[in-house]
Design a protein around this motif. Structure first.
Motif, PDB file in Angstrom:
ATOM      1  N   ASP A   1       0.837  -1.201   0.000  1.00  4.70           N
ATOM      2  CA  ASP A   1       0.000   0.000   0.000  1.00  4.70           C
ATOM      3  C   ASP A   1       0.875   1.255   0.000  1.00  4.70           C
ATOM      4  OD1 ASP A   1      -2.265  -1.512   0.006  1.00  4.70           O
ATOM      5  OD2 ASP A   1      -2.603  -1.370   2.166  1.00  4.70           O
ATOM      6  N   SER A   2       0.522   2.204  -0.857  1.00  2.00           N
ATOM      7  CA  SER A   2       1.240   3.474  -0.934  1.00  2.00           C
ATOM      8  C   SER A   2       0.452   4.521  -0.136  1.00  2.00           C
ATOM      9  CB  SER A   2       1.397   3.914  -2.397  1.00  2.00           C
ATOM     10  OG  SER A   2       2.039   5.165  -2.482  1.00  2.00           O
ATOM     11  N   ILE A   3       0.926   4.807   1.070  1.00  2.00           N
ATOM     12  CA  ILE A   3       0.240   5.733   1.962  1.00  2.00           C
ATOM     13  C   ILE A   3       1.129   6.953   2.183  1.00  2.00           C
ATOM     14  CG2 ILE A   3      -0.882   6.045   4.195  1.00  2.00           C
ATOM     15  CD1 ILE A   3      -2.228   3.934   2.575  1.00  2.00           C
TER      16      ILE A   3
ATOM     17  N   GLU B   1      -2.378  12.128   8.533  1.00  2.00           N
ATOM     18  CA  GLU B   1      -1.325  11.766   9.480  1.00  2.00           C
ATOM     19  C   GLU B   1      -0.891  10.329   9.246  1.00  2.00           C
ATOM     20  OE1 GLU B   1      -2.664  11.748  13.557  1.00  2.00           O
ATOM     21  OE2 GLU B   1      -4.714  11.288  12.957  1.00  2.00           O
ATOM     22  N   ARG B   2       0.354  10.038   9.643  1.00  7.07           N
ATOM     23  CA  ARG B   2       0.904   8.695   9.467  1.00  7.07           C
ATOM     24  C   ARG B   2       1.752   8.330  10.689  1.00  7.07           C
ATOM     25  NH1 ARG B   2       4.144   8.174   3.950  1.00  7.07           N
ATOM     26  NH2 ARG B   2       5.662   9.365   5.173  1.00  7.07           N
ATOM     27  N   ILE B   3       1.789   7.036  10.986  1.00  4.78           N
ATOM     28  CA  ILE B   3       2.724   6.484  11.964  1.00  4.78           C
ATOM     29  C   ILE B   3       3.760   5.687  11.174  1.00  4.78           C
ATOM     30  CG2 ILE B   3       3.022   5.077  14.020  1.00  4.78           C
ATOM     31  CD1 ILE B   3       1.265   7.561  14.403  1.00  4.78           C
ATOM     32  N   VAL B   4       5.037   6.039  11.310  1.00  4.52           N
ATOM     33  CA  VAL B   4       6.081   5.419  10.484  1.00  4.52           C
ATOM     34  C   VAL B   4       7.210   4.895  11.367  1.00  4.52           C
ATOM     35  CG1 VAL B   4       5.557   6.881   8.503  1.00  4.52           C
ATOM     36  CG2 VAL B   4       7.293   7.615  10.149  1.00  4.52           C
ATOM     37  N   THR B   5       7.904   3.904  10.845  1.00 10.96           N
ATOM     38  CA  THR B   5       9.083   3.373  11.533  1.00 10.96           C
ATOM     39  C   THR B   5      10.277   4.296  11.281  1.00 10.96           C
ATOM     40  OG1 THR B   5       9.707   1.999   9.625  1.00 10.96           O
ATOM     41  CG2 THR B   5       8.245   1.020  11.271  1.00 10.96           C
ATOM     42  N   THR B   6      11.234   4.244  12.174  1.00  7.13           N
ATOM     43  CA  THR B   6      12.422   5.095  12.030  1.00  7.13           C
ATOM     44  C   THR B   6      13.701   4.295  11.865  1.00  7.13           C
ATOM     45  OG1 THR B   6      12.756   5.192  14.438  1.00  7.13           O
ATOM     46  CG2 THR B   6      11.352   6.890  13.442  1.00  7.13           C
TER      47      THR B   6
ATOM     48  N   ALA C   1       0.350   2.948  10.157  1.00  7.45           N
ATOM     49  CA  ALA C   1      -1.036   3.372  10.389  1.00  7.45           C
ATOM     50  C   ALA C   1      -1.203   4.794   9.860  1.00  7.45           C
ATOM     51  CB  ALA C   1      -1.383   3.307  11.874  1.00  7.45           C
ATOM     52  N   TYR C   2      -2.460   5.184   9.659  1.00  9.29           N
ATOM     53  CA  TYR C   2      -2.715   6.514   9.112  1.00  9.29           C
ATOM     54  C   TYR C   2      -4.088   7.008   9.552  1.00  9.29           C
ATOM     55  CZ  TYR C   2      -5.392   3.851   5.619  1.00  9.29           C
ATOM     56  OH  TYR C   2      -6.273   3.008   4.995  1.00  9.29           O
TER      57      TYR C   2
END
Length: 472
Positions: free
Chosen positions: A27-29, A158-163, A217-218
Motif C-alpha cells: 500500500d502506498s500511503i 497523518e501517518r505512523i512510520v518506523t524510524t 497506520a494513518y
C-alpha cells in the motif's frame, strides 16, 4: 502477519479508533494520498478502506501543485509479543460415530518495531492552498468512485512510520490426532480423513524484515464532493463525506434495524430474516457443502485472507462486477483455498434452477454472508472457531446459538473440559458468557456496543448449514 502486527499496535495505542492500520506493505500511503472508504452492505459490517495510487493533487484541475506542510514528532517505542495456545480434546458418541479427537495450535507473534514517529499535515495550510480548487470530475478514479454510490474519498492527514529497521516474527506449532471414524479439520491445514489412530503436525517460523520509513497506520479526513467539482474537507470526526448525487442512490442489500447486544429477540429476528441464506447453503449437494466447509476452515486461520476474499465477493454480489480470480490472498495456501471457494460457488450458481430474488438469495450471496460474518469476528474468535469446524462440534455450536436466541438455558452436552474451555473462549470473544450449573448451561449476552454476538451467531449458523454427517 504484517496486518496482524499493525492491528495489534493500534489496539494498544489508539483506543478511540482514529487511526487505520496498514494491511499490506504494497500500500502506498503518503500525506494527501486518496483512500477510498467503502460503506458496507450489511448493517453489522465495518467500513473498508482501499488505498489508491493517487493523491489529492492528482485529481484537481489546474497546474499549481499543493505542497503539504508536515510536522514530525516522536510517537512511541513499541515492542510487543502476542501468544495464543489453543488446544482441546473431544470424546463422545454422535449418532453412529464414536469420536476421540484432539488438536493443539500454539502461535507467537513478536513485533519489534522500535521507535516510531508521527507525521501530521498542517490542515490550515491545506485549506489555504486548496481554496477555490476544483476536482476533475472526468478523472478515472473520481468517476469510478462516484459510480459506486457507496464509496467516498478520504485524504491522509497523518501517518505512523518506523524510524529504523525492525522485524515481525511469527512462530507456529500445530498438531492434531484422531481416533475412530471421523474427519479431522486441523488448524491451517487441509482436511485429513482418518479411519485409525493418526496424527498431523506442522511447524513454521517466519521473520519479516521491515525497513525504516515504513507506514504502519494513518488517519483520514473525508471529502464532500459536489457535482460541479467543488469539495469540502470534513474537519470534524463526526462529519461524513460523500458525493452529491443527481438521482436515487443504488439500493443496498442486507440492511435492517440495528441490533443491540442486549436484545436476544433482535438477534433472533435478524437470524430469521437471513434464514433463506442458510437454507440455500444446506440445499447444496453434500459434496459441495463438504468442500466449501473444508476450504473455509483453512482460510479462517488467516484473517487477512478472509478479509480479501470478502472484498472480492462484495464486488461480485453488491457491485455486480466480475473481478479477476485472486492472485494473492494471504499465504499461497490461503490463496488456493480462496480460489477453490470461488470456483465451487461459481459451479453451484450455474446449477441454480431459479434466478435469485430479494427473498431467495443466490448461492453466491449466501456464501458472501458467511464470509462477511467471519471477516467481522475478532482474530482470536476466528482462530478458535476454525478449530471447531467438524460437523459434530458445529452441531454443538448450533445448539448454543439456539440457546442464545431462546431461553438462555440448555442441557449440558457431554464434552470434555478442554473442549468447553475453547467454546467458552469462542463465545467470550463475542461478548457472550457461558456458565455451567450442574447439568445446565446458561448463556448471557454482555451489554457491549457493536454486533459481535450477532456476527458469531451468523458465522456458526452458516458453517453448520454446510456440515455433512456420514451415515453408516
Amino acid at each position: 502477519m504484517f496486518a496482524t502486527a499493525t492491528k495489534n499496535l493500534l489496539e494498544e495505542v489508539d483506543g478511540d479508533g482514529d487511526l487505520l492500520p496498514v494491511t499490506s506493505l504494497n500500500d502506498s500511503i503518503r500525506i494527501l494520498s486518496l483512500v477510498v472508504k467503502r460503506k458496507r452492505s450489511w448493517l453489522w459490517q465495518k467500513n473498508k478502506y482501499l488505498p489508491s495510487d493517487f493523491s489529492l493533487d492528482d485529481v484537481l484541475l489546474g497546474d499549481m501543485p499543493i505542497k503539504p506542510v508536515v510536522t514530525e514528532t516522536d510517537f512511541i517505542k513499541y515492542n510487543g509479543t502476542y501468544s495464543d495456545n489453543i488446544q482441546g480434546n473431544l470424546e463422545g458418541n454422535f449418532g453412529h460415530a464414536n469420536v476421540n479427537m484432539g488438536g493443539k495450535d500454539t502461535s507467537k507473534l513478536q513485533s519489534s518495531l522500535g521507535s516510531l514517529k508521527k507525521e501530521e499535515l498542517d490542515v490550515q495550510k491545506l485549506l489555504q492552498d486548496s481554496k477555490d480548487r476544483v476536482m476533475d470530475m472526468s478523472h478515472s478514479l473520481v468517476k469510478q468512485t462516484m459510480e459506486k454510490r457507496r464509496e467516498v474519498f478520504g485524504v491522509v492527514k497523518e501517518r505512523i512510520v518506523t524510524t529504523q529497521p525492525c522485524s515481525v516474527i511469527e512462530e507456529v506449532q500445530q498438531g492434531g490426532q484422531c481416533g475412530g471414524l471421523l474427519s479431522l479439520f486441523s488448524p491451517r491445514s487441509t482436511k485429513v480423513s482418518i479411519k485409525e489412530n493418526g496424527s498431523l503436525s506442522k511447524d513454521s517460523n517466519v521473520t519479516l524484515e521491515i525497513p525504516p520509513h515504513t507506514v504502519l497506520a494513518y488517519g483520514l479526513m473525508e471529502l464532500v464532493v459536489k457535482l460541479n467539482g467543488h469539495y469540502e474537507l470534513c474537519l470534524m470526526s463526526d462529519t461524513k463525506g460523500g458525493f452529491e448525487v443527481d438521482g436515487p442512490a443504488k439500493k443496498l442489500v442486507g440492511l435492517g434495524a440495528p441490533v443491540h447486544a442486549s436484545q436476544q429477540s433482535c438477534i433472533k429476528q435478524e437470524l430469521d430474516r437471513l434464514s433463506d441464506h442458510f437454507q440455500k447453503l444446506s440445499s447444496l449437494p453434500a459434496s459441495t457443502r463438504s468442500s466449501l466447509l473444508q476450504h473455509l476452515t483453512s482460510i479462517m486461520q488467516d484473517p487477512e485472507a478472509v478479509s480479501m476474499l470478502e472484498t472480492v465477493l462484495n464486488q461480485m454480489c453488491v457491485d455486480d462486477e466480475s473481478p479477476d480470480m485472486l492472485e494473492a490472498v494471504g499465504t499461497e495456501c490461503a490463496s488456493q483455498h480462496s480460489k477453490a471457494i470461488l470456483e465451487l460457488v461459481g459451479q453451484s450458481s450455474r446449477g441454480e434452477e431459479d434466478p435469485p430474488t430479494d427473498k431467495s438469495p443466490s448461492n453466491l450471496h449466501a456464501v458472501h454472508l458467511v464470509i462477511s460474518a467471519l471477516d467481522e469476528m475478532t482474530d482470536d474468535g476466528l482462530a478458535v472457531l476454525g478449530t471447531c469446524c467438524s460437523p459434530e462440534l458445529l452441531l454443538v455450536l448450533e445448539l448454543l446459538v439456539q440457546c442464545v436466541t431462546g431461553s438462555g438455558e440448555m442441557s449440558l452436552p457431554p464434552l470434555t473440559t478442554e473442549v468447553w474451555e475453547s467454546i467458552e473462549g469462542l463465545f467470550a470473544s463475542a461478548n457472550i458468557a457461558l456458565s455451567r450449573d450442574a447439568d445446565t448451561l446458561k448463556t448471557d449476552i454482555d451489554q457491549q456496543p457493536g454486533y459481535l454476538p450477532l456476527v458469531l451467531c451468523i458465522a456458526i449458523r452458516g458453517l453448520a448449514s454446510l456440515a455433512v454427517f456420514d451415515v453408516v
